[in-house]
Design a protein around this motif. Structure first.
Motif, PDB file in Angstrom:
ATOM      1  N   GLU A 483     -16.591 -54.225  -8.483  1.00 43.13           N
ATOM      2  CA  GLU A 483     -17.789 -54.573  -9.251  1.00 43.13           C
ATOM      3  C   GLU A 483     -17.356 -55.124 -10.606  1.00 43.13           C
ATOM      4  O   GLU A 483     -16.339 -54.675 -11.177  1.00 43.13           O
ATOM      5  CB  GLU A 483     -18.685 -53.344  -9.429  1.00 43.13           C
ATOM      6  CG  GLU A 483     -19.959 -53.622 -10.205  1.00 43.13           C
ATOM      7  CD  GLU A 483     -20.865 -52.392 -10.295  1.00 43.13           C
ATOM      8  OE1 GLU A 483     -21.881 -52.454 -11.007  1.00 43.13           O
ATOM      9  OE2 GLU A 483     -20.536 -51.375  -9.651  1.00 43.13           O
ATOM     10  N   GLY A 484     -18.097 -56.104 -11.123  1.00 45.93           N
ATOM     11  CA  GLY A 484     -17.785 -56.666 -12.423  1.00 45.93           C
ATOM     12  C   GLY A 484     -19.006 -57.279 -13.081  1.00 45.93           C
ATOM     13  O   GLY A 484     -19.987 -57.628 -12.402  1.00 45.93           O
ATOM     14  N   THR A 485     -18.980 -57.409 -14.397  1.00 44.01           N
ATOM     15  CA  THR A 485     -20.104 -57.961 -15.161  1.00 44.01           C
ATOM     16  C   THR A 485     -19.620 -59.148 -15.995  1.00 44.01           C
ATOM     17  O   THR A 485     -18.580 -59.056 -16.676  1.00 44.01           O
ATOM     18  CB  THR A 485     -20.715 -56.897 -16.076  1.00 44.01           C
ATOM     19  OG1 THR A 485     -21.183 -55.809 -15.282  1.00 44.01           O
ATOM     20  CG2 THR A 485     -21.876 -57.485 -16.866  1.00 44.01           C
ATOM     21  N   ASN A 486     -20.318 -60.260 -15.936  1.00 42.13           N
ATOM     22  CA  ASN A 486     -20.017 -61.437 -16.751  1.00 42.13           C
ATOM     23  C   ASN A 486     -20.703 -61.254 -18.102  1.00 42.13           C
ATOM     24  O   ASN A 486     -21.921 -61.393 -18.229  1.00 42.13           O
ATOM     25  CB  ASN A 486     -20.525 -62.697 -16.043  1.00 42.13           C
ATOM     26  CG  ASN A 486     -20.257 -63.937 -16.890  1.00 42.13           C
ATOM     27  OD1 ASN A 486     -19.522 -63.900 -17.866  1.00 42.13           O
ATOM     28  ND2 ASN A 486     -20.860 -65.057 -16.478  1.00 42.13           N
ATOM     29  N   THR A 493     -16.393 -67.986 -13.525  1.00 39.09           N
ATOM     30  CA  THR A 493     -15.731 -67.523 -12.292  1.00 39.09           C
ATOM     31  C   THR A 493     -14.968 -66.242 -12.627  1.00 39.09           C
ATOM     32  O   THR A 493     -14.122 -66.222 -13.528  1.00 39.09           O
ATOM     33  CB  THR A 493     -14.756 -68.573 -11.751  1.00 39.09           C
ATOM     34  OG1 THR A 493     -15.500 -69.738 -11.374  1.00 39.09           O
ATOM     35  CG2 THR A 493     -14.015 -68.038 -10.525  1.00 39.09           C
ATOM     36  N   MET A 494     -15.275 -65.172 -11.934  1.00 36.46           N
ATOM     37  CA  MET A 494     -14.689 -63.864 -12.220  1.00 36.46           C
ATOM     38  C   MET A 494     -13.681 -63.496 -11.127  1.00 36.46           C
ATOM     39  O   MET A 494     -13.898 -63.758  -9.931  1.00 36.46           O
ATOM     40  CB  MET A 494     -15.773 -62.778 -12.286  1.00 36.46           C
ATOM     41  CG  MET A 494     -16.789 -63.009 -13.373  1.00 36.46           C
ATOM     42  SD  MET A 494     -18.012 -61.672 -13.425  1.00 36.46           S
ATOM     43  CE  MET A 494     -16.960 -60.280 -13.801  1.00 36.46           C
ATOM     44  N   TYR A 543     -12.628 -64.089  -5.899  1.00 36.58           N
ATOM     45  CA  TYR A 543     -13.069 -64.903  -7.020  1.00 36.58           C
ATOM     46  C   TYR A 543     -14.526 -65.281  -6.774  1.00 36.58           C
ATOM     47  O   TYR A 543     -14.862 -65.852  -5.724  1.00 36.58           O
ATOM     48  CB  TYR A 543     -12.208 -66.160  -7.156  1.00 36.58           C
ATOM     49  CG  TYR A 543     -10.756 -65.854  -7.408  1.00 36.58           C
ATOM     50  CD1 TYR A 543     -10.311 -65.481  -8.669  1.00 36.58           C
ATOM     51  CD2 TYR A 543      -9.826 -65.912  -6.363  1.00 36.58           C
ATOM     52  CE1 TYR A 543      -8.977 -65.185  -8.901  1.00 36.58           C
ATOM     53  CE2 TYR A 543      -8.501 -65.620  -6.573  1.00 36.58           C
ATOM     54  CZ  TYR A 543      -8.068 -65.255  -7.851  1.00 36.58           C
ATOM     55  OH  TYR A 543      -6.763 -64.960  -8.061  1.00 36.58           O
ATOM     56  N   GLN A 544     -15.395 -64.947  -7.737  1.00 40.00           N
ATOM     57  CA  GLN A 544     -16.821 -65.149  -7.563  1.00 40.00           C
ATOM     58  C   GLN A 544     -17.430 -65.822  -8.802  1.00 40.00           C
ATOM     59  O   GLN A 544     -16.995 -65.563  -9.940  1.00 40.00           O
ATOM     60  CB  GLN A 544     -17.534 -63.813  -7.316  1.00 40.00           C
ATOM     61  CG  GLN A 544     -17.127 -63.113  -6.036  1.00 40.00           C
ATOM     62  CD  GLN A 544     -17.621 -63.841  -4.811  1.00 40.00           C
ATOM     63  OE1 GLN A 544     -18.781 -64.257  -4.744  1.00 40.00           O
ATOM     64  NE2 GLN A 544     -16.729 -64.001  -3.827  1.00 40.00           N
ATOM     65  N   ASN A 545     -18.420 -66.674  -8.557  1.00 41.22           N
ATOM     66  CA  ASN A 545     -19.159 -67.290  -9.665  1.00 41.22           C
ATOM     67  C   ASN A 545     -20.298 -66.347 -10.066  1.00 41.22           C
ATOM     68  O   ASN A 545     -21.122 -65.953  -9.235  1.00 41.22           O
ATOM     69  CB  ASN A 545     -19.725 -68.644  -9.237  1.00 41.22           C
ATOM     70  CG  ASN A 545     -18.623 -69.664  -9.001  1.00 41.22           C
ATOM     71  OD1 ASN A 545     -17.651 -69.703  -9.751  1.00 41.22           O
ATOM     72  ND2 ASN A 545     -18.771 -70.474  -7.957  1.00 41.22           N
ATOM     73  N   ALA A 546     -20.325 -65.957 -11.338  1.00 40.08           N
ATOM     74  CA  ALA A 546     -21.344 -65.025 -11.834  1.00 40.08           C
ATOM     75  C   ALA A 546     -22.150 -65.690 -12.947  1.00 40.08           C
ATOM     76  O   ALA A 546     -21.579 -66.320 -13.859  1.00 40.08           O
ATOM     77  CB  ALA A 546     -20.708 -63.746 -12.349  1.00 40.08           C
TER      78      ALA A 546
END
Length: 562
Positions: A483-486, A493-494, A543-546
């Motif tokens: 889990e992550g927060t931008n 991109t996270m 790698y995800q776009n947030a």
């Protein structure tokens, strides 16, 4: 879109800032340079809510460096392709390298600068005879082809009829397809046509014998020859030999002149109980030596009479019995030291007292302790064999060797291998020694086995001794997540990731690690990538776009098989 060729890419780190150095002298690492769509944000303004936004969002691009794990030189893995990026080239890195030269750049996997997914390309399938894709796209057609080929190769459908498989004519089979050849073989072998019977198609080797022998030919010819000989024999007088037709000369007390009559006379004489001519008087017996009595040679009746007289004389003697001290033991063996019956009984009673309860017990004969001597110098010996309720698959045995104690169910040691009591059931057990503890299981149902197919070992004296180490085909399932927060004010991109430690140490790096989601955040794309697996666990990343200020997550499960 176009961009200038004077682009500079730093291959010293990947797109997440991790160095790409190769740690070992005998290894190498592959890098991959990808082109990805991006937007340049500029001309900040305040909207009606006094929030700053970027008024201009120009189409652009970015170059990303991705790295694969290091591997042996010549065999290192390459970076997997990304679905939303274009591969420009692969770059090989070696230990201590400070400069990328032309031989280090590989463009054999370069992707065309066209994004056209197979499901976006339409096809016309109206005139097709076999394939019926669910939707008229290239992807659906390829899926249909794969399904048809899978059914064909696995034999579940689309099998070739035997009539469509060529066959080269051979021997008496003239057909040219498998179906026709099999039909022809069945018809020829089942034929009863005179001169063309199935038996004429089956060869037979020579059979020696006296007075008759069979030459090498076919079964039909040999059967005909046997029938001829049998008929010739049965065609003789009476068609067979009866015992009454076989002459026999009178001998001793047998006066009849045929085998039948002499056998009947012999049976009657041996069964006779008439005095002076009983059957026992017809049977001879050799001399038997002994002390204080012996038996001279004579008839069986005479020896039985002499034995009866001697027994009656003994039974009528004083006290009619021998004192226990007067009955000697010629060879007491290695279990008794006594040389007569009374001392032996005393010795046995003393031994019984040592290890058994004799008083104040509801069940007499219970053991206080079971003492066993050394049963063998080497090998594996059986200490205990218990059949319980009689089910062979639950028969319990305990073995000992020079290092370990073995407890087994449905498995017996025959000196060279383990053999099941019940072949239709699996075998199991456990072993412990001064240094390790093992759970054992054999799931194959074939011949005797020496090595257990699955082992869970706790190496109590090993360098690593906090978990079970496995042997054989092992499967583990567990949970993982990220889990992550931008926290930026614009989309980013996270890079997310983590690691999993297996509950048991696998025998080797798993052959398969599969990830499946349980719950994901809105907009999550794809499945996390497994990274650097070994027998103790594996890493994973994505790698995800947030969007600005958004939180993304992926929680799921893994299935690892070794």
């Amino acid at each position: 879109s176009f961009f200038g060729t004077g682009q500079t890419v730093d291959c010293g780190v990947d797109h997440t800032g991790i160095p790409t150095d190769v740690p070992d002298a005998d290894q190498e690492r592959w890098l991959a340079i990808f082109l990805r769509f991006d937007r340049l944000l500029s001309e900040p303004r305040n909207d009606g809510n006094s929030q700053q936004i970027f008024f201009r969002r120009e189409e652009s691009f970015e170059l990303l460096v991705r790295q694969a794990p290091p591997g042996p030189q010549g065999a290192a893995p390459q970076v997997p392709l990304e679905p939303d990026e274009l591969l420009l080239c692969d770059v090989r890195r070696r230990p201590g390298q400070t400069q990328i030269l032309e031989p280090d750049i590989d463009v054999s996997r370069r992707q065309a600068f066209v994004f056209a997914r197979a499901e976006a390309v339409e096809i016309a399938s109206r005139l097709w005879n076999i394939l019926s894709p669910a939707v008229p796209t290239v992807q659906a057609a390829l899926d249909e082809v794969d399904a048809e080929l899978t059914d064909h190769f696995e034999g579940t459908a689309r099998r070739h009829p035997a009539a469509h498989i060529d066959y080269v004519p051979h021997g008496f089979v003239a057909s040219d397809t498998v179906q026709a050849a099999i039909d022809e073989v069945v018809d020829d072998l089942s034929s009863a046509e005179d001169g063309h019977a199935g038996a004429t198609r089956i060869g037979a080797d020579a059979v020696p014998g006296t007075p008759h022998a069979l030459p090498a030919t076919n079964v039909d010819t040999q059967l005909s020859q046997l029938l001829t000989w049998l008929n010739e024999h049965l065609a003789q007088a009476a068609g067979a030999h009866h015992a009454s037709a076989i002459a026999a000369a009178p001998h001793h007390y047998l006066e009849s002149t045929s085998v039948q009559a002499q056998l009947q006379e012999l049976a009657s004489d041996l069964a006779s109980q008439t005095a002076e001519s009983a059957g026992a008087s017809r049977i001879g017996a050799e001399a038997v030596s002994g002390t204080p009595h012996d038996l001279p040679a004579g008839s069986l009746a005479a020896q039985l009479s002499q034995l009866l007289a001697a027994l009656n004389t003994h039974s009528n003697a004083a006290d009619n019995a021998h004192p226990a001290t007067a009955i000697s033991i010629a060879d007491p063996g290695d279990k008794l030291a006594a040389n007569h019956v009374e001392a032996a009984l005393t010795e046995v009673a003393d031994a019984f007292d040592d290890d058994h309860y004799r008083a104040n017990e509801p069940h007499a004969g219970q053991h206080r302790a079971i003492h066993q001597p050394v049963l063998a110098d080497t090998g594996r010996v059986l200490l205990w064999d218990a059949q319980g309720v009689g089910a062979p698959q639950a028969r319990l045995r305990v073995y000992a060797d020079s290092d370990s104690i073995w407890f087994t169910l449905n498995a017996a040691w025959n000196g060279a291998a383990w053999v099941r009591d019940e072949s239709e059931y699996h075998a199991a057990g456990f072993r412990f020694s001064r240094f390790e503890f093992e759970f054992l299981q054999q799931d194959a149902l074939d011949a005797p086995f020496v090595t257990w197919s699955r082992i869970w070992r706790l190496p109590m004296n090993g360098e690593s001794n906090s978990a079970l180490s496995t042997v054989g085909t092992i499967r583990e399932q567990g949970r993982l997540g990220m889990e992550g927060t931008n926290t930026h004010s614009a989309a980013r991109t996270m890079a997310l990731g983590g690691a999993v430690t297996f509950r048991s140490r696998f025998p080797a790096t798993p052959s398969s690690i599969t990830l499946a989601p349980n719950i994901t955040s809105n907009g999550w794309q794809g499945t996390p990538t497994v990274y650097f697996p070994d027998r103790d666990g594996f890493g994973f990343y994505a790698y995800q776009n947030a969007a600005a200020g958004s939180t993304i997550w992926w929680f799921g499960k893994y299935d690892a098989i070794a």
